[in-house]
Design a protein around this motif. Structure first.
Motif: not given
Ligand SMILES: NC(=O)c1ccc[n+]([C@@H]2O[C@H](COP(=O)([O-])OP(=O)(O)OC[C@H]3O[C@@H](n4cnc5c(N)ncnc54)[C@H](OP(=O)(O)O)[C@@H]3O)[C@@H](O)[C@H]2O)c1
Length: 338
Positions: A7, A11-13, A34, A75, A93, A137, A158
């Protein structure tokens, strides 16, 4: 450390990559490129993780730590297959959406039940309501623990993430609304609980976890506060003294088609009680004991404002529009005065 962020373009990454560079780490990010760009000082390896072998060339480099934000089961599987034997520590995450019970307040990651894993034919969240998000997740959490072992894996569930570069309309709505002034429709009761984490605090904790090889499963959220504290903290960060808040009853809002959580005609961060009373009222003492630190809310507000001002086009507009808010406040006043 040599850190690999799977990532890093949003944002977070991106916040994690930026902080890692600031801390002097050698940072590699893998993304298609992207969603955005990686921060200055980080290296982007452009790759599409739909390709099962996309990460294989990175194995030879070896990394001290991996941080993965994916929602796609395949992934995660490809990444673990390619890299697990070549990295020291793996942070994944995850999300509080893995929990099966969003009603009971005060649950902790140590013993709260989670959803069943995603069925084999489901690889990622589907459609606008992100069906199977929590289940995917859960599947990825399991893969990480299986492949890395309990002592080399950190699962960070999170909670709502807020702060600079927030791609949602949730926290930014309250920043916008309180800065606009006037009579503000505040949903529910002042004592209702709200819980979130500043993206910069979460990024700092992920890096702390990597550096200290923290293992285990934790919620990644700040302590819950009341909605009155939330609105006061937003006002304080904006420098708005004594905002005029009118608290409107939940059932009245629901009967006037005001929607929960986010999106059009919603009051963001507001959820129906008692049904969703556990969603933003989790016991996060274990995370705080394990190194998570939480900045004062006004600092989060100032970071959000500065990003919103510099990037107006990137701020998602959502929530109740001013005319609808005024109309509902008028009707509420009439009911109360009756
Ligand atoms: N926002 C919240 O309030 C919240 C709450 C709880 C949990 N979470 C979790 O927190 C994490 C947030 O992550 P984030 O903010 O960094 O954003 P994100 O939207 O999860 O970012 C996904 C990253 O993966 C990359 N990516 C997507 N598809 C790819 C592909 N096929 N191949 C290679 N890279 C790909 C994207 O870059 P490219 O598009 O450039 O490839 C991007 O950098 C997520 O795991 C989310 O589930 C968020």
């Amino acid at each position: 450390m040599r850190i690999l962020i799977l990532g890093g373009t949003r944002f977070l990454g991106r916040a994690t990559a930026r902080l890692a560079v600031e801390q002097g780490h050698e940072v590699t990010c893998v993304a298609r490129g992207v969603s955005g760009v990686v921060p200055a000082g980080a290296r982007l390896v452009a790759a599409d993780r739909d390709d099962p072998r996309a990460l294989v060339p990175l194995a030879a480099e070896g990394f001290d730590a991996v941080i993965d934000v994916t929602r796609q089961v395949s992934h995660a599987r490809h990444a673990l297959t390619a890299l697990a034997d070549h990295v020291g520590h793996w942070s994944f995450v995850s999300t509080v959406s893995v929990y099966a019970d969003h009603t009971t307040p005060g649950q902790s990651a140590a013993d709260a039940p989670v959803l069943a894993p995603a069925p084999p034919d489901v690889d990622g969240p589907i459609g606008p309501d992100h069906r199977w998000y929590g289940e995917c997740k859960v599947s990825i959490e399991q893969l990480v623990r299986e492949r890395m072992g309990a002592d080399r894996s950190f699962v960070c569930r999170a909670g709502l993430i807020v702060g600079a570069e927030d791609p949602s309309d949730r926290f930014p709505y309250w920043v916008r609304r309180l800065s606009a002034g006037g009579e503000v429709l505040a949903p529910g009761r002042p004592t209702d609980r709200v819980q979130f984490i500043d993206v910069a605090d979460l990024a700092r904790w992920l890096l702390h976890a990597a550096a200290t090889r923290l293992a285990g499963t934790y919620d990644g959220s700040g302590p819950a506060l009341t909605r009155a504290e939330l609105l006061a903290g937003v006002a304080a960060g904006l420098g708005v003294a004594d905002p005029v808040l009118t608290w409107v009853d939940q059932e009245f809002l629901l009967s006037h088609d005001v929607r929960e959580w986010s999106g059009e005609r919603s009051l963001p961060l507001w959820v129906r009680l008692p049904e969703a009373g556990g969603l933003m009222d989790r016991d996060v003492r274990a995370a705080l004991d394990a190194g998570l630190t939480v900045r004062p809310l006004p600092d989060t507000v100032r970071a959000t404002v500065s990003w919103m001002s510099a990037n107006p086009a990137a701020v998602r507009q959502g929530g109740l529009d001013p005319a609808d808010e005024a109309a509902i406040l008028g009707e509420w006043q009439a009911v109360r005065d009756r």
